[in-house]
Design a protein around this motif. Structure first.
Motif, PDB file in Angstrom:
ATOM      1  N   TYR A  23       1.692  59.232 -74.069  1.00 45.47           N
ATOM      2  CA  TYR A  23      -0.008  58.735 -74.088  1.00 45.47           C
ATOM      3  C   TYR A  23      -0.195  58.536 -73.251  1.00 45.47           C
ATOM      4  O   TYR A  23      -1.734  59.305 -72.346  1.00 45.47           O
ATOM      5  N   PRO A  24      -0.130  58.004 -71.631  1.00 52.29           N
ATOM      6  CA  PRO A  24      -0.804  57.181 -70.930  1.00 52.29           C
ATOM      7  C   PRO A  24      -1.001  58.952 -70.068  1.00 52.29           C
ATOM      8  O   PRO A  24      -2.110  58.962 -69.355  1.00 52.29           O
ATOM      9  N   LEU A  25      -0.297  59.311 -69.413  1.00 55.19           N
ATOM     10  CA  LEU A  25      -0.659  61.071 -69.151  1.00 55.19           C
ATOM     11  C   LEU A  25      -1.125  61.585 -69.771  1.00 55.19           C
ATOM     12  O   LEU A  25      -1.808  61.909 -68.852  1.00 55.19           O
ATOM     13  N   PHE A  26      -1.450  61.510 -70.201  1.00 52.55           N
ATOM     14  CA  PHE A  26      -2.158  62.567 -71.551  1.00 52.55           C
ATOM     15  C   PHE A  26      -3.667  61.778 -71.079  1.00 52.55           C
ATOM     16  O   PHE A  26      -4.005  63.114 -71.435  1.00 52.55           O
ATOM     17  N   HIS A  27      -3.691  60.619 -71.495  1.00 48.31           N
ATOM     18  CA  HIS A  27      -5.388  60.320 -71.623  1.00 48.31           C
ATOM     19  C   HIS A  27      -5.376  60.304 -69.526  1.00 48.31           C
ATOM     20  O   HIS A  27      -6.702  59.674 -69.693  1.00 48.31           O
ATOM     21  N   TRP A  28      -4.602  59.907 -68.907  1.00 54.29           N
ATOM     22  CA  TRP A  28      -5.208  60.158 -66.930  1.00 54.29           C
ATOM     23  C   TRP A  28      -4.638  61.367 -66.833  1.00 54.29           C
ATOM     24  O   TRP A  28      -4.110  61.161 -65.440  1.00 54.29           O
ATOM     25  N   GLN A 199      -9.536  57.397 -82.606  1.00 53.39           N
ATOM     26  CA  GLN A 199     -11.184  56.682 -82.406  1.00 53.39           C
ATOM     27  C   GLN A 199     -10.848  55.860 -81.635  1.00 53.39           C
ATOM     28  O   GLN A 199     -12.463  55.241 -80.985  1.00 53.39           O
ATOM     29  N   ASN A 200      -9.950  54.497 -81.854  1.00 56.02           N
ATOM     30  CA  ASN A 200      -9.681  53.242 -80.850  1.00 56.02           C
ATOM     31  C   ASN A 200      -9.287  53.430 -79.364  1.00 56.02           C
ATOM     32  O   ASN A 200      -9.620  53.101 -78.603  1.00 56.02           O
ATOM     33  N   TRP A 201      -8.338  54.936 -78.826  1.00 58.87           N
ATOM     34  CA  TRP A 201      -8.002  54.697 -77.449  1.00 58.87           C
ATOM     35  C   TRP A 201      -8.527  56.036 -77.017  1.00 58.87           C
ATOM     36  O   TRP A 201      -9.304  56.981 -75.793  1.00 58.87           O
ATOM     37  N   TRP A 206     -11.501  59.486 -73.349  1.00 59.08           N
ATOM     38  CA  TRP A 206     -12.810  60.728 -72.762  1.00 59.08           C
ATOM     39  C   TRP A 206     -13.972  60.113 -72.452  1.00 59.08           C
ATOM     40  O   TRP A 206     -15.097  60.569 -71.311  1.00 59.08           O
ATOM     41  N   ALA A 207     -14.861  59.476 -73.365  1.00 55.53           N
ATOM     42  CA  ALA A 207     -15.882  58.603 -73.266  1.00 55.53           C
ATOM     43  C   ALA A 207     -16.268  57.602 -71.486  1.00 55.53           C
ATOM     44  O   ALA A 207     -16.382  57.741 -71.041  1.00 55.53           O
ATOM     45  N   TYR A 208     -15.388  56.626 -70.809  1.00 56.39           N
ATOM     46  CA  TYR A 208     -15.060  56.367 -70.275  1.00 56.39           C
ATOM     47  C   TYR A 208     -14.923  57.236 -68.884  1.00 56.39           C
ATOM     48  O   TYR A 208     -15.559  56.902 -68.639  1.00 56.39           O
ATOM     49  N   TRP A 209     -13.981  58.697 -69.049  1.00 58.64           N
ATOM     50  CA  TRP A 209     -14.152  59.610 -67.724  1.00 58.64           C
ATOM     51  C   TRP A 209     -15.461  60.134 -68.143  1.00 58.64           C
ATOM     52  O   TRP A 209     -15.733  60.145 -66.398  1.00 58.64           O
ATOM     53  N   ALA A 348     -22.025  39.691 -65.821  1.00 59.71           N
ATOM     54  CA  ALA A 348     -23.012  39.648 -66.862  1.00 59.71           C
ATOM     55  C   ALA A 348     -21.972  39.427 -68.722  1.00 59.71           C
ATOM     56  O   ALA A 348     -22.081  38.365 -69.477  1.00 59.71           O
ATOM     57  N   LEU A 349     -21.271  40.509 -68.097  1.00 62.15           N
ATOM     58  CA  LEU A 349     -19.620  40.781 -69.489  1.00 62.15           C
ATOM     59  C   LEU A 349     -19.067  39.580 -69.611  1.00 62.15           C
ATOM     60  O   LEU A 349     -18.603  39.317 -70.444  1.00 62.15           O
ATOM     61  N   ILE A 350     -18.480  39.384 -68.709  1.00 63.38           N
ATOM     62  CA  ILE A 350     -17.290  38.651 -68.225  1.00 63.38           C
ATOM     63  C   ILE A 350     -18.011  37.015 -68.746  1.00 63.38           C
ATOM     64  O   ILE A 350     -17.531  36.288 -69.418  1.00 63.38           O
ATOM     65  N   PHE A 351     -19.278  36.921 -68.773  1.00 60.59           N
ATOM     66  CA  PHE A 351     -20.222  35.608 -69.316  1.00 60.59           C
ATOM     67  C   PHE A 351     -20.557  36.102 -70.352  1.00 60.59           C
ATOM     68  O   PHE A 351     -20.777  34.973 -71.731  1.00 60.59           O
ATOM     69  N   ALA A 352     -20.750  37.087 -71.157  1.00 56.94           N
ATOM     70  CA  ALA A 352     -20.260  37.426 -72.685  1.00 56.94           C
ATOM     71  C   ALA A 352     -18.907  36.982 -73.043  1.00 56.94           C
ATOM     72  O   ALA A 352     -19.368  37.338 -74.627  1.00 56.94           O
ATOM     73  N   GLU A 353     -18.416  37.580 -73.050  1.00 60.89           N
ATOM     74  CA  GLU A 353     -16.515  37.529 -73.781  1.00 60.89           C
ATOM     75  C   GLU A 353     -16.782  38.324 -74.264  1.00 60.89           C
ATOM     76  O   GLU A 353     -16.424  38.107 -76.004  1.00 60.89           O
ATOM     77  N   ASN A 354     -17.032  39.354 -74.547  1.00 63.28           N
ATOM     78  CA  ASN A 354     -16.749  40.678 -74.997  1.00 63.28           C
ATOM     79  C   ASN A 354     -15.240  41.001 -75.561  1.00 63.28           C
ATOM     80  O   ASN A 354     -14.364  40.608 -74.624  1.00 63.28           O
ATOM     81  N   SER A 355     -15.041  41.276 -76.637  1.00 60.72           N
ATOM     82  CA  SER A 355     -13.460  42.063 -77.454  1.00 60.72           C
ATOM     83  C   SER A 355     -13.378  43.074 -76.076  1.00 60.72           C
ATOM     84  O   SER A 355     -13.979  43.804 -75.909  1.00 60.72           O
ATOM     85  N   MET A 356     -11.975  43.926 -76.381  1.00 56.31           N
ATOM     86  CA  MET A 356     -11.718  45.006 -75.450  1.00 56.31           C
ATOM     87  C   MET A 356     -13.133  46.559 -76.189  1.00 56.31           C
ATOM     88  O   MET A 356     -13.400  47.137 -75.852  1.00 56.31           O
ATOM     89  N   TYR A 357     -12.772  46.354 -77.274  1.00 53.89           N
ATOM     90  CA  TYR A 357     -13.342  47.360 -78.390  1.00 53.89           C
ATOM     91  C   TYR A 357     -15.364  47.083 -78.361  1.00 53.89           C
ATOM     92  O   TYR A 357     -15.373  48.015 -78.191  1.00 53.89           O
ATOM     93  N   SER A 358     -15.141  45.535 -78.025  1.00 56.74           N
ATOM     94  CA  SER A 358     -16.968  45.739 -77.709  1.00 56.74           C
ATOM     95  C   SER A 358     -17.269  46.954 -76.780  1.00 56.74           C
ATOM     96  O   SER A 358     -18.148  47.443 -76.403  1.00 56.74           O
TER      97      SER A 358
END
Length: 394
Positions: A23-28, A199-201, A206-209, A348-358
């Protein structure tokens, strides 16, 4: 019935190793780099063949939208591009900086606090701002040093970890598994939501790229002067895949070896509430001279961060100009201003302490409008290239 039993047996005994390394090779891999290279060709054609003096995302849409991009429509496209780039940058460094902070605290015995993380980000900002001040020459030198450091880290794991044979064999098998199941991996939607993995990954990746399509392809296109479309596609695609595949095969499969062969329950560590950074440090502890390896990791990550930041700063600084010839660079003061802006969002995001999914949601939201614009740019390139070839046949 026998086929079903074989499938169940395969999933139990061969599934973890096969799919964790695939999967890492597929996602990247091929799909992800296709986003970059297709747009890099379009931007390179726009800048070096057509000689356009607007280094903006919207300018690549001119063949279809015409002069409408000089108005509100073009400004809207560029604003979406900047928002997407900020989202991608903030997400990337908010996820990766805690690893850098934890590595430094582990090596030097410091408290792993938010303050330390911010100090690290500021240090990175100073380095890449200094590099950007010297323009493309500074960026090029830093990128060269970054490459050497990263290969040193790969050799450290490949040779020093004692799992060379396992790493290479598993990597070779993963490439074959990805090729064999490529269509299935590309269309998997898990409609019954048994795991929600696509959905989660997959969708997230694809959105990240896609949000990074604002900067990276533009940068590739800009430095591709003098190269043909074939050179750009084969060179960018080939070396891009080679780099990502090599890193995931060596680093990922070493961690997999510790999980499956030596009893280091990496997945259990994460499942019990530990962060990804803590799990990675556990893997480093299995290496000889782990402190030396962590120091190499820290230096390499800082170099990578700085190289990434200075390249996107060069791109987005061009957006501040109504017109800018391809051979000219943005003013140094503009580059410094954008350097400061880009470092503020990860903090700013580090201060917000967001979760991975956020954090994943940030990229997915930003990617939706960018996806529409990407399709428009590709269609514009084909139209523009067709007209160019048609006019030069006469």
């Amino acid at each position: 019935m026998g086929f079903i039993c074989w499938g169940i047996t395969y999933k139990i005994y061969g599934g973890i190793q096969e799919w964790a390394s695939t999967y890492p090779l597929f996602h990247w891999g091929p799909i992800a780099w296709s986003f970059y290279i297709a747009l890099a060709v379009a931007f390179g054609f726009m800048l070096h063949v057509r000689g356009r003096n607007k280094q903006k995302f919207s300018e690549a849409c001119r063949p279809i939208l015409g002069n409408r991009i000089d108005g509100a429509l073009g400004k809207g496209i560029d604003l979406i591009a900047i928002f997407a780039l900020i989202a991608g940058t903030a997400t990337t460094f908010s996820l990766a900086t805690p690893l850098l902070s934890m590595a430094i605290s582990s090596v030097f015995g410091l408290s792993n606090t938010v303050t330390l993380t911010i100090i690290i980000l500021i240090l990175i900002a100073v380095i890449y701002t200094f590099t950007v001040w010297f323009g493309m020459k500074g960026v090029s030198k830093l990128a060269t040093y970054c490459t050497y450091l990263f290969f040193a880290l790969l050799i450290y794991f490949l040779v020093g970890g004692g799992e060379t044979r396992y790493i290479l064999e598993t990597g070779f098998s993963a490439i074959g598994n990805m090729i064999q199941n490529f269509i299935g991996l590309s269309t998997s939607m898990d409609s019954l939501r048994k795991t929600s993995f696509p959905q989660n990954w997959t969708i997230y990746y694809w959105a990240y790229w896609m949000v990074w399509c604002v900067a990276t392809p533009f940068f590739i296109g800009k430095i591709s002067k003098g190269r043909t479309i074939r050179n750009t596609v084969l060179g960018g695609y080939g070396w891009g895949l080679a780099g990502t595949f090599t890193s995931f095969i060596i680093l990922g499969n070493y961690g997999l070896a510790q999980q499956l062969k030596h009893g280091l329950d990496v997945s259990g560590i994460i499942g019990n509430g530990a962060t990804y950074s803590e799990a990675i440090l556990k893997i480093f502890d299995t290496m000889p001279l782990p402190e030396l390896g962590l120091i190499l990791l820290v230096i390499t990550m800082i170099a990578f961060y700085s190289t990434t930041f200075d390249s996107i700063t060069m791109v987005v600084s061009s957006y501040s100009y109504k017109k800018l010839d391809v051979d000219k660079e943005p003013d140094r003061r503009i580059r410094v201003i954008w350097s400061v802006i880009f470092i503020m969002f990860p903090i700013a995001l580090i201060f917000a302490e967001n979760s991975m999914y956020s954090l994943q949601s940030v990229s997915i939201i930003a990617a939706f409008p960018i996806g529409i614009i990407v399709v428009l740019i590709i269609a514009s390139f084909f139209k523009d290239a067709y007209n160019y070839l048609k006019s030069h046949k006469k």
